[in-house]
Design a protein around this motif. Sequence first.
Motif, PDB file in Angstrom:
ATOM      1  N   MET A 265     -20.278  29.894  29.650  1.00  0.00           N
ATOM      2  CA  MET A 265     -20.316  28.717  28.953  1.00  0.00           C
ATOM      3  C   MET A 265     -20.817  29.341  27.427  1.00  0.00           C
ATOM      4  O   MET A 265     -21.848  29.837  27.333  1.00  0.00           O
ATOM      5  N   ILE A 266     -19.842  29.234  26.587  1.00  0.00           N
ATOM      6  CA  ILE A 266     -20.291  29.990  25.217  1.00  0.00           C
ATOM      7  C   ILE A 266     -19.970  28.585  24.230  1.00  0.00           C
ATOM      8  O   ILE A 266     -19.042  27.964  24.152  1.00  0.00           O
ATOM      9  N   THR A 267     -21.286  28.541  23.354  1.00  0.00           N
ATOM     10  CA  THR A 267     -21.304  27.423  22.414  1.00  0.00           C
ATOM     11  C   THR A 267     -21.612  27.828  21.048  1.00  0.00           C
ATOM     12  O   THR A 267     -22.286  29.110  20.928  1.00  0.00           O
ATOM     13  N   SER A 268     -21.295  27.063  20.155  1.00  0.00           N
ATOM     14  CA  SER A 268     -21.648  27.466  18.680  1.00  0.00           C
ATOM     15  C   SER A 268     -23.109  26.988  18.456  1.00  0.00           C
ATOM     16  O   SER A 268     -23.476  27.361  17.344  1.00  0.00           O
ATOM     17  N   ASN A 269     -23.671  26.182  19.120  1.00  0.00           N
ATOM     18  CA  ASN A 269     -24.976  25.590  18.930  1.00  0.00           C
ATOM     19  C   ASN A 269     -25.927  26.064  19.944  1.00  0.00           C
ATOM     20  O   ASN A 269     -25.480  25.962  21.343  1.00  0.00           O
ATOM     21  N   LYS A 270     -27.358  25.930  19.743  1.00  0.00           N
ATOM     22  CA  LYS A 270     -28.130  26.190  20.957  1.00  0.00           C
ATOM     23  C   LYS A 270     -28.066  25.055  21.910  1.00  0.00           C
ATOM     24  O   LYS A 270     -27.751  23.827  21.567  1.00  0.00           O
ATOM     25  N   LYS A 271     -28.406  25.071  23.157  1.00  0.00           N
ATOM     26  CA  LYS A 271     -28.261  24.059  24.043  1.00  0.00           C
ATOM     27  C   LYS A 271     -29.652  23.237  23.859  1.00  0.00           C
ATOM     28  O   LYS A 271     -30.547  23.854  23.614  1.00  0.00           O
ATOM     29  N   GLN A 272     -29.485  22.013  23.812  1.00  0.00           N
ATOM     30  CA  GLN A 272     -30.554  21.197  23.865  1.00  0.00           C
ATOM     31  C   GLN A 272     -31.520  20.633  25.229  1.00  0.00           C
ATOM     32  O   GLN A 272     -32.530  20.578  24.848  1.00  0.00           O
ATOM     33  N   SER A 273     -30.617  21.078  25.954  1.00  0.00           N
ATOM     34  CA  SER A 273     -31.331  20.618  27.506  1.00  0.00           C
ATOM     35  C   SER A 273     -32.474  21.416  27.843  1.00  0.00           C
ATOM     36  O   SER A 273     -32.550  22.678  27.534  1.00  0.00           O
ATOM     37  N   LYS A 274     -33.349  20.924  28.624  1.00  0.00           N
ATOM     38  CA  LYS A 274     -34.385  21.924  29.068  1.00  0.00           C
ATOM     39  C   LYS A 274     -34.049  22.576  30.425  1.00  0.00           C
ATOM     40  O   LYS A 274     -34.823  23.285  30.932  1.00  0.00           O
ATOM     41  N   ARG A 275     -32.692  22.491  30.878  1.00  0.00           N
ATOM     42  CA  ARG A 275     -32.547  23.023  32.121  1.00  0.00           C
ATOM     43  C   ARG A 275     -32.710  24.601  32.158  1.00  0.00           C
ATOM     44  O   ARG A 275     -32.051  25.215  31.018  1.00  0.00           O
ATOM     45  N   LYS A 276     -33.040  25.329  32.781  1.00  0.00           N
ATOM     46  CA  LYS A 276     -33.026  26.763  32.954  1.00  0.00           C
ATOM     47  C   LYS A 276     -31.809  27.549  33.427  1.00  0.00           C
ATOM     48  O   LYS A 276     -31.491  27.251  34.468  1.00  0.00           O
TER      49      LYS A 276
END
Length: 280
Positions: A265-276
């Motif tokens: 999973m490649i994103t342009s922004n940091k993930k906001q979730s607290k999931r590890k």
Amino acid sequence: MQNKQIVPFLKWPGGKRWLAKKYKEYFPKEYNMYIEPFLGSGAVFFSLQPKEAILSDINKELINLYVIMRDNPKELKGQLVYHQERHTKEHYYKIRDVMLTDNLKCAGRLLYLNRACYNGMYRVNKQGKFNVPIGTKNNFTYDIDQFDQYADCLKHATLICGDFYEIINKAKKNDFIFADPPYATSGKANFTKYNDELFVWQDQLRLHEALVNAKARGAKIVLTNVYCKEIIEMYKNDGFYVHILQRSSNIAGQADKRGKVKELMITSNKKQSKRKEKHE
């Protein structure tokens, strides 16, 4: 736009129902236009139900089916009922081998074949003809009462049959691109027989270029891709965030060859979730 959850009406190779259900927090909550250049079953689109969308695929038959579902759901119901009432092994192979020109009948044919074929596969031969054998299911009209819901969800979508590069180039600032390409690596073809053309490494490079340019224009991006060190490095070098996901694979023809696989999973922004999750 939070409406009643809609399950895609197609089963498609590499479909992302599991992603839309389990990893929705990766997707931006606010955006303008939703853009999906590799539509397939549209699992993420139907999960998010955006107010405006550009949906595209290189598969002409697939886009035609979506257009008919959006514009003529009642007539499409009739086509599916027609095939349901006549379904036999002989009817399946007759319809599989016939070449149609009428858009409505073509849409009914694809939807019927998708539901009646083995494991919901989409595969064509060198001549571009669908060649998946018949499956074991016998009920293909289980959701015809929901066709109007599918149509309503699609009514604000622009449907385009075209190359992904041109579609991604339409993205502007604060638009959201979800890209789920057929998977290919530089060293080994990996589930690349998506239509009658292979999705090769050169296409991965073109996709990377298009997404880098879209990111520079301010678009929000989520890309899924095969686990591959070259792909990881390619996107990390251009400021993307790379996450490693694990899922159960149901692609293999034999059940004993299915198991856990890694995907990116490649994103342009940091993930906001607290999931590890694992990161690269």
